[in-house]
Design an enzyme around this catalytic site. Structure first.
Site, PDB file in Angstrom:
ATOM      1  N   ASN A 154      -5.021  -8.048  -5.896  1.00  0.00           N
ATOM      2  CA  ASN A 154      -3.918  -8.408  -5.007  1.00  0.00           C
ATOM      3  C   ASN A 154      -2.776  -9.024  -5.818  1.00  0.00           C
ATOM      4  O   ASN A 154      -2.831 -10.195  -6.169  1.00  0.00           O
ATOM      5  CB  ASN A 154      -4.418  -9.386  -3.942  1.00  0.00           C
ATOM      6  CG  ASN A 154      -3.308  -9.826  -2.996  1.00  0.00           C
ATOM      7  OD1 ASN A 154      -2.201  -9.293  -3.029  1.00  0.00           O
ATOM      8  ND2 ASN A 154      -3.618 -10.794  -2.157  1.00  0.00           N
ATOM      9  N   CYS A 183       0.046 -12.278  -4.966  1.00  0.00           N
ATOM     10  CA  CYS A 183      -0.115 -13.709  -5.246  1.00  0.00           C
ATOM     11  C   CYS A 183       1.088 -14.240  -6.038  1.00  0.00           C
ATOM     12  O   CYS A 183       1.654 -13.533  -6.870  1.00  0.00           O
ATOM     13  CB  CYS A 183      -1.383 -13.957  -6.050  1.00  0.00           C
ATOM     14  SG  CYS A 183      -2.892 -13.368  -5.278  1.00  0.00           S
ATOM     15  N   GLY A 221      -1.933  -0.681   7.076  1.00  0.00           N
ATOM     16  CA  GLY A 221      -0.775  -1.266   7.728  1.00  0.00           C
ATOM     17  C   GLY A 221      -0.668  -0.785   9.160  1.00  0.00           C
ATOM     18  O   GLY A 221      -0.064   0.242   9.439  1.00  0.00           O
ATOM     19  N   GLY A 246     -10.136 -11.880  -0.353  1.00  0.00           N
ATOM     20  CA  GLY A 246      -9.727 -12.206  -1.711  1.00  0.00           C
ATOM     21  C   GLY A 246     -10.562 -13.317  -2.317  1.00  0.00           C
ATOM     22  O   GLY A 246     -10.897 -14.292  -1.650  1.00  0.00           O
TER      23      GLY A 246
END
EC number: 1.3.-.-
Length: 310
Positions: A134, A137, A250, A54
């Protein structure tokens, strides 16, 4: 299933992901990939895409240590999106990634909508193929609540970045919600080109000898193979709720895990925690996927998806 065993030359692993052609569906997950460090272990050009860590409009220091802890079936992290800021990212990380023949997807972080937009604007004129936003946050203007936990806020971020983005936008969804399909539908309605899921689950670990939380931040993001059934379930649900491409992640540790995500509805996948245990995991998993396809008689990624029967 095709009874004729295929060879690797029979396979076509290419994926059209929101208009971006990937040579295969394997990408890196943003939180665990560093081009220079990972590039010491394998040729990044073998990946379908490299998703970077990020990056924010200004440098972020991250959270205090300890901020990583091992746990059953995975790990907890509260790194806090430490990054050098977008200017340094463009100068150092992106310039290095030009050495490799793979698509680059930049992960974008922000504490306000203005910060997200500032990063997107600077990345518009770079070589990145896509941007992954993303929305886990915390929104500092709303008391720290995650953008991605509220459909209205998720939609607001998506609308703002899509208004200025020159590249396709992936919205990265958090699993820490009651119904992830509501968030997915909200961002699709505002023009998201794709979604990625799942980000980490919220977890916590206590050292009972020291009688203290392991992480300085108390709670952190739980990732690794233990969360895979949750991720597969959410990909399956989102696939039936939206029409845009899905990047599934995941707990992926093997090539068969990739096939499972594809059958659930993912168009491509990201490998994250596995690469912390084994730096060559993304490439190993790619080879395992090829082996699975050859054994099963699948020539394309689409054939894997179509083989699933509920």
């Amino acid at each position: 299933m095709n009874n004729v065993k295929l060879s690797e030359k029979d396979l076509d692993l290419s994926v059209n992901f929101a208009g971006v052609l990937l040579k295969n569906p394997i990408t890196t997950a943003s939180g665990t990939f560093s081009a220079r460090e990972s590039g010491e272990f394998y040729d990044i050009s073998q990946l379908g895409a490299a998703i970077t860590k990020g990056v924010a409009s200004e440098p972020w220091a991250g959270n205090p240590t300890p901020r990583i802890a091992e746990t059953y079936g995975g790990m907890l992290n509260a790194v806090g999106l430490q990054n050098p800021g977008v200017d340094s990212f463009i100068e150092n990380e992106l310039s290095y990634l030009k050495n490799f023949d793979t698509k680059v997807i930049a992960n974008v972080a922000g504490r306000t909508i203005e910060e997200y937009c500032a990063v997107v604007e600077k990345l518009n004129d770079t070589d990145v193929a896509m941007m992954e936003v993303n929305i886990s946050c915390p929104n500092v203007k709303k008391g720290g609540i995650g953008f991605g936990t509220n459909p209205l806020m998720a939609a607001e971020v998506t609308k703002a970045v899509k208004a200025i983005a020159k590249k396709p936008i992936i919205i990265k969804l958090t699993p820490n919600v009651t119904d992830i399909t509501e968030i997915a539908k909200a961002v699709e309605a505002e023009g998201a080109d794709a979604v990625s899921l799942i980000n980490t689950l919220l977890g916590m670990k206590i050292d009972v000898q020291r009688k203290k939380a392991i992480l300085a931040n108390i709670m952190g993001g739980f990732s690794g193979p233990a969360i895979k059934p949750v991720a597969v379930r959410m990909v399956y649900q989102v696939r039936r709720a939206v029409n845009i491409p899905i990047l599934g992640l995941g707990g992926i540790m093997t090539g068969e895990d990739v096939a499972e995500f594809i059958m659930a509805g993912a168009d491509a996948v990201s490998v994250g925690t596995a690469a912390l245990v084994n730096p060559t995991a993304p490439i190993d998993i790619l080879q395992e996927l090829k082996q699975y396809m050859m054994e099963q008689g699948f020539k394309t990624i689409g054939e894997i998806r179509e083989a699933f029967t509920e």
